[in-house]
Motif scaffolding. Sequence first.
Motif, PDB file in Angstrom:
ATOM      1  N   GLY A  39       0.817  -1.218   0.000  1.00 46.72           N
ATOM      2  CA  GLY A  39       0.000   0.000   0.000  1.00 46.72           C
ATOM      3  C   GLY A  39       0.843   1.257   0.000  1.00 46.72           C
ATOM      4  N   THR A  40       2.003   1.195   0.669  1.00 45.72           N
ATOM      5  CA  THR A  40       2.907   2.345   0.697  1.00 45.72           C
ATOM      6  C   THR A  40       3.436   2.627  -0.698  1.00 45.72           C
ATOM      7  OG1 THR A  40       3.589   1.798   2.951  1.00 45.72           O
ATOM      8  CG2 THR A  40       5.019   3.290   1.711  1.00 45.72           C
ATOM      9  N   TYR A  41       3.789   1.563  -1.415  1.00 41.83           N
ATOM     10  CA  TYR A  41       4.280   1.736  -2.784  1.00 41.83           C
ATOM     11  C   TYR A  41       3.229   2.433  -3.638  1.00 41.83           C
ATOM     12  CZ  TYR A  41       5.810   0.707  -7.523  1.00 41.83           C
ATOM     13  OH  TYR A  41       6.185   0.830  -8.849  1.00 41.83           O
ATOM     14  N   TYR A  42       2.007   1.926  -3.583  1.00 41.94           N
ATOM     15  CA  TYR A  42       0.957   2.473  -4.436  1.00 41.94           C
ATOM     16  C   TYR A  42       0.453   3.833  -3.943  1.00 41.94           C
ATOM     17  CZ  TYR A  42       0.943  -1.745  -7.210  1.00 41.94           C
ATOM     18  OH  TYR A  42       1.324  -2.767  -8.057  1.00 41.94           O
ATOM     19  N   TYR A  43       0.851   4.234  -2.771  1.00 38.76           N
ATOM     20  CA  TYR A  43       0.576   5.597  -2.318  1.00 38.76           C
ATOM     21  C   TYR A  43       1.408   6.590  -3.131  1.00 38.76           C
ATOM     22  CZ  TYR A  43       0.639   9.754   0.663  1.00 38.76           C
ATOM     23  OH  TYR A  43       0.557  11.043   1.129  1.00 38.76           O
ATOM     24  N   TYR A  44       2.633   6.172  -3.470  1.00 36.97           N
ATOM     25  CA  TYR A  44       3.542   7.052  -4.208  1.00 36.97           C
ATOM     26  C   TYR A  44       3.470   6.857  -5.724  1.00 36.97           C
ATOM     27  CZ  TYR A  44       5.724   8.059   0.305  1.00 36.97           C
ATOM     28  OH  TYR A  44       5.960   8.474   1.593  1.00 36.97           O
ATOM     29  N   PHE A  45       3.171   5.623  -6.168  1.00 35.62           N
ATOM     30  CA  PHE A  45       3.196   5.325  -7.601  1.00 35.62           C
ATOM     31  C   PHE A  45       1.974   4.497  -7.984  1.00 35.62           C
ATOM     32  CE2 PHE A  45       7.553   5.361  -5.927  1.00 35.62           C
ATOM     33  CZ  PHE A  45       8.078   6.445  -6.624  1.00 35.62           C
ATOM     34  N   LYS A  46       1.275   4.928  -9.028  1.00 37.47           N
ATOM     35  CA  LYS A  46       0.100   4.201  -9.478  1.00 37.47           C
ATOM     36  C   LYS A  46       0.482   2.902 -10.182  1.00 37.47           C
ATOM     37  CE  LYS A  46      -2.694   8.371 -10.139  1.00 37.47           C
ATOM     38  NZ  LYS A  46      -3.412   9.231 -11.113  1.00 37.47           N
ATOM     39  N   SER A  47       1.689   2.873 -10.768  1.00 36.86           N
ATOM     40  CA  SER A  47       2.105   1.704 -11.528  1.00 36.86           C
ATOM     41  C   SER A  47       3.623   1.695 -11.667  1.00 36.86           C
ATOM     42  CB  SER A  47       1.478   1.735 -12.931  1.00 36.86           C
ATOM     43  OG  SER A  47       1.960   2.883 -13.634  1.00 36.86           O
ATOM     44  N   LYS A  48       4.146   0.583 -12.156  1.00 40.43           N
ATOM     45  CA  LYS A  48       5.586   0.503 -12.418  1.00 40.43           C
ATOM     46  C   LYS A  48       5.969   1.458 -13.547  1.00 40.43           C
ATOM     47  CE  LYS A  48       7.899  -2.987 -14.388  1.00 40.43           C
ATOM     48  NZ  LYS A  48       8.657  -4.228 -14.660  1.00 40.43           N
ATOM     49  N   GLU A  49       5.047   1.652 -14.494  1.00 39.77           N
ATOM     50  CA  GLU A  49       5.313   2.560 -15.607  1.00 39.77           C
ATOM     51  C   GLU A  49       5.488   3.998 -15.108  1.00 39.77           C
ATOM     52  OE1 GLU A  49       2.901   0.281 -15.590  1.00 39.77           O
ATOM     53  OE2 GLU A  49       3.863  -1.110 -17.007  1.00 39.77           O
ATOM     54  N   GLN A  50       4.648   4.397 -14.127  1.00 38.02           N
ATOM     55  CA  GLN A  50       4.809   5.740 -13.556  1.00 38.02           C
ATOM     56  C   GLN A  50       6.154   5.855 -12.851  1.00 38.02           C
ATOM     57  OE1 GLN A  50       1.949   7.017 -10.575  1.00 38.02           O
ATOM     58  NE2 GLN A  50       3.209   8.785 -10.054  1.00 38.02           N
ATOM     59  N   MET A  51       6.555   4.781 -12.174  1.00 37.36           N
ATOM     60  CA  MET A  51       7.847   4.794 -11.488  1.00 37.36           C
ATOM     61  C   MET A  51       8.984   4.944 -12.501  1.00 37.36           C
ATOM     62  SD  MET A  51       9.453   2.040  -8.812  1.00 37.36           S
ATOM     63  CE  MET A  51       9.481   2.898  -7.226  1.00 37.36           C
ATOM     64  N   LEU A  52       8.890   4.246 -13.626  1.00 38.05           N
ATOM     65  CA  LEU A  52       9.902   4.369 -14.675  1.00 38.05           C
ATOM     66  C   LEU A  52       9.989   5.809 -15.162  1.00 38.05           C
ATOM     67  CD1 LEU A  52      11.876   3.269 -16.814  1.00 38.05           C
ATOM     68  CD2 LEU A  52       9.880   2.751 -18.246  1.00 38.05           C
ATOM     69  N   GLU A  53       8.832   6.418 -15.375  1.00 36.26           N
ATOM     70  CA  GLU A  53       8.814   7.801 -15.845  1.00 36.26           C
ATOM     71  C   GLU A  53       9.504   8.726 -14.845  1.00 36.26           C
ATOM     72  OE1 GLU A  53       5.621  11.184 -17.421  1.00 36.26           O
ATOM     73  OE2 GLU A  53       4.944   9.164 -16.932  1.00 36.26           O
ATOM     74  N   GLU A  54       9.263   8.497 -13.560  1.00 37.40           N
ATOM     75  CA  GLU A  54       9.864   9.367 -12.547  1.00 37.40           C
ATOM     76  C   GLU A  54      11.350   9.064 -12.355  1.00 37.40           C
ATOM     77  OE1 GLU A  54       7.783  10.562  -9.115  1.00 37.40           O
ATOM     78  OE2 GLU A  54       5.809   9.999  -9.892  1.00 37.40           O
ATOM     79  N   VAL A  55      11.748   7.817 -12.584  1.00 37.00           N
ATOM     80  CA  VAL A  55      13.178   7.488 -12.573  1.00 37.00           C
ATOM     81  C   VAL A  55      13.882   8.234 -13.705  1.00 37.00           C
ATOM     82  CG1 VAL A  55      14.859   5.653 -13.080  1.00 37.00           C
ATOM     83  CG2 VAL A  55      13.038   5.255 -11.412  1.00 37.00           C
ATOM     84  N   ILE A  56      13.244   8.260 -14.869  1.00 41.70           N
ATOM     85  CA  ILE A  56      13.829   8.967 -16.005  1.00 41.70           C
ATOM     86  C   ILE A  56      13.869  10.472 -15.738  1.00 41.70           C
ATOM     87  CG2 ILE A  56      13.466   9.576 -18.433  1.00 41.70           C
ATOM     88  CD1 ILE A  56      12.377   6.677 -18.760  1.00 41.70           C
ATOM     89  N   ASP A  57      12.822  11.005 -15.109  1.00 37.03           N
ATOM     90  CA  ASP A  57      12.834  12.421 -14.721  1.00 37.03           C
ATOM     91  C   ASP A  57      14.008  12.707 -13.795  1.00 37.03           C
ATOM     92  OD1 ASP A  57      10.593  13.007 -16.190  1.00 37.03           O
ATOM     93  OD2 ASP A  57       9.196  12.947 -14.509  1.00 37.03           O
ATOM     94  N   MET A  58      14.281  11.793 -12.874  1.00 41.38           N
ATOM     95  CA  MET A  58      15.403  11.942 -11.946  1.00 41.38           C
ATOM     96  C   MET A  58      16.725  11.951 -12.709  1.00 41.38           C
ATOM     97  SD  MET A  58      16.165   9.606  -8.539  1.00 41.38           S
ATOM     98  CE  MET A  58      16.645   8.133  -9.467  1.00 41.38           C
ATOM     99  N   MET A  59      16.838  11.077 -13.709  1.00 36.82           N
ATOM    100  CA  MET A  59      18.037  11.030 -14.538  1.00 36.82           C
ATOM    101  C   MET A  59      18.219  12.339 -15.304  1.00 36.82           C
ATOM    102  SD  MET A  59      17.585   7.107 -15.950  1.00 36.82           S
ATOM    103  CE  MET A  59      18.545   7.426 -17.429  1.00 36.82           C
ATOM    104  N   ILE A  60      17.122  12.849 -15.857  1.00 40.72           N
ATOM    105  CA  ILE A  60      17.195  14.099 -16.630  1.00 40.72           C
ATOM    106  C   ILE A  60      17.598  15.263 -15.731  1.00 40.72           C
ATOM    107  CG2 ILE A  60      15.822  15.792 -17.909  1.00 40.72           C
ATOM    108  CD1 ILE A  60      14.226  13.452 -19.074  1.00 40.72           C
ATOM    109  N   ASP A  61      17.063  15.300 -14.509  1.00 40.54           N
ATOM    110  CA  ASP A  61      17.432  16.374 -13.576  1.00 40.54           C
ATOM    111  C   ASP A  61      18.922  16.320 -13.255  1.00 40.54           C
ATOM    112  OD1 ASP A  61      14.856  17.330 -13.460  1.00 40.54           O
ATOM    113  OD2 ASP A  61      14.324  16.228 -11.641  1.00 40.54           O
ATOM    114  N   SER A  62      19.449  15.110 -13.085  1.00 38.98           N
ATOM    115  CA  SER A  62      20.879  14.951 -12.815  1.00 38.98           C
ATOM    116  C   SER A  62      21.703  15.394 -14.015  1.00 38.98           C
ATOM    117  CB  SER A  62      21.180  13.487 -12.474  1.00 38.98           C
ATOM    118  OG  SER A  62      22.561  13.286 -12.283  1.00 38.98           O
ATOM    119  N   GLU A  63      21.244  15.048 -15.205  1.00 36.12           N
ATOM    120  CA  GLU A  63      21.936  15.447 -16.436  1.00 36.12           C
ATOM    121  C   GLU A  63      21.915  16.960 -16.604  1.00 36.12           C
ATOM    122  OE1 GLU A  63      20.626  11.271 -18.632  1.00 36.12           O
ATOM    123  OE2 GLU A  63      19.660  13.167 -19.178  1.00 36.12           O
ATOM    124  N   ARG A  64      20.783  17.583 -16.255  1.00 36.93           N
ATOM    125  CA  ARG A  64      20.694  19.043 -16.363  1.00 36.93           C
ATOM    126  C   ARG A  64      21.696  19.715 -15.428  1.00 36.93           C
ATOM    127  NH1 ARG A  64      14.918  21.502 -15.848  1.00 36.93           N
ATOM    128  NH2 ARG A  64      14.859  19.934 -14.202  1.00 36.93           N
TER     129      ARG A  64
END
Length: 204
Positions: free
Chosen positions: A41-66
Amino acid sequence: MKKGEKRKKELLNIAYDMFLTKGYENTSVDEIIEKAQIAKGTYYYYFKSKEQMLEEVIDMMIDSEREMAEQVIATDISVPQKIVGILASMKPTEAEQPVKNALFQPENVLMHYKVRQKLIDVITPLLSEVISEGVQRGIFECENIAERVKMLLIISDATFNEGNFSEKDICVFIDMTEKLLGAESGTMGFINDLIDKSDMEAVE
């Protein structure tokens, strides 16, 4: 950072590590939950799906690259070197390739489009700052810099992202870039070395 934000960042870091070591497709939500030692339940509180988590992981990568690109801009190097540095900073590392590859899965087509659009939105102001410096130094001669940079990025993405291009396409793109930025012929020739030609079609 608030407690909830810290927990979410921890989950993203765990997912990032697992996507790199096991691959996105081979990593399950249950494995992430087990590694993080949290309730489902804690996981799904933060992420609706694994796909959303992937998107936010990529956002994190882009922020680091910036952040890396911003450090390049702050250094005392030439304008062409800054352009190369920015574009190099905004590419995933070899180790991050499994995360990038997940975007090419059929079910992630929409996310792939969103990530490409975000990259253009992030890179445009970074390159615009450097092009403005080039105008001040007499390397370029143009106005509406952000709009010109965005146009070049969109054309570059559409032309080179899928590997369906030729050497002539590269030459035309470099020539067009120089004309659009008001640069002398040969100024932007270094672009040729920045393009990934591994999947380029042998078309002339």
